[in-house]
Design a protein around this motif. Structure first.
Motif, PDB file in Angstrom:
ATOM      1  N   CYS A  91       0.853  -1.196   0.000  1.00  0.00           N
ATOM      2  CA  CYS A  91       0.000   0.000   0.000  1.00  0.00           C
ATOM      3  C   CYS A  91       0.888   1.246   0.000  1.00  0.00           C
ATOM      4  N   TRP A 122       7.820   3.159  -8.685  1.00  0.00           N
ATOM      5  CA  TRP A 122       6.523   2.479  -8.705  1.00  0.00           C
ATOM      6  C   TRP A 122       5.600   3.049  -7.618  1.00  0.00           C
ATOM      7  N   LYS A 125       4.101   6.471  -8.283  1.00  0.00           N
ATOM      8  CA  LYS A 125       3.014   6.424  -9.263  1.00  0.00           C
ATOM      9  C   LYS A 125       1.698   5.954  -8.646  1.00  0.00           C
ATOM     10  N   HIS A 126       1.794   5.073  -7.668  1.00  0.00           N
ATOM     11  CA  HIS A 126       0.605   4.421  -7.119  1.00  0.00           C
ATOM     12  C   HIS A 126       0.132   4.985  -5.781  1.00  0.00           C
TER      13      HIS A 126
END
Length: 134
Positions: A91, A122, A125-126
């Motif tokens: 998360c 990564w 971006k998330h």
């Protein structure tokens, strides 16, 4: 003043409570619980997962600065790096990715088999943006 309650009791209380993101007062209670954790002289390794879970539970909030203090506290606990990587993989949040960036700036390129730069890219971006209007 040193805490008198067992660490496990404080961690259970942290896990059981959910501050209202829009209410600064409810974050003050969390701040006092965190102080109770970080004022200890004992090994705080058992607290790592509970502390990282705060980022996951509140991915769009910084707790009016309370969660930013968790970063500095976690960085003082030996062995937080592997759980941090697992948390970001599970998360990603702005605060957990920020911790990875701090690791990278200190010269850490890998945590176990994980390339820190790749995970930062990564995770960035998330991760949801922090909602500063709360």
């Amino acid at each position: 003043m040193k805490p008198t309650r067992p660490l496990a009791t404080v961690l259970t209380e942290i896990n059981a409570n959910t501050p209202n993101p829009a209410d600064r007062g409810t974050w003050l209670r969390f701040d006092s619980l965190l102080a109770e954790v970080f004022q200890r002289d004992e090994d705080l390794t058992p607290a790592i997962d509970t502390l990282l879970s705060l980022f996951e539970r509140f991915p769009r909030h910084d707790g009016y600065g309370v969660l930013s203090g968790v970063i500095q506290g976690l960085e003082r606990i030996k062995g937080y790096e592997h759980p941090l990587v697992a948390s970001v993989q599970r998360c990603p949040t702005d605060l957990s990715v920020s911790m990875l960036q701090r690791l990278q700036k200190s010269g850490v390129k890998r945590v176990g088999e994980v390339d820190v730069a790749t995970l930062i890219a990564w995770g960035s971006k998330h991760a949801p943006e922090i909602d500063w209007t709360l």
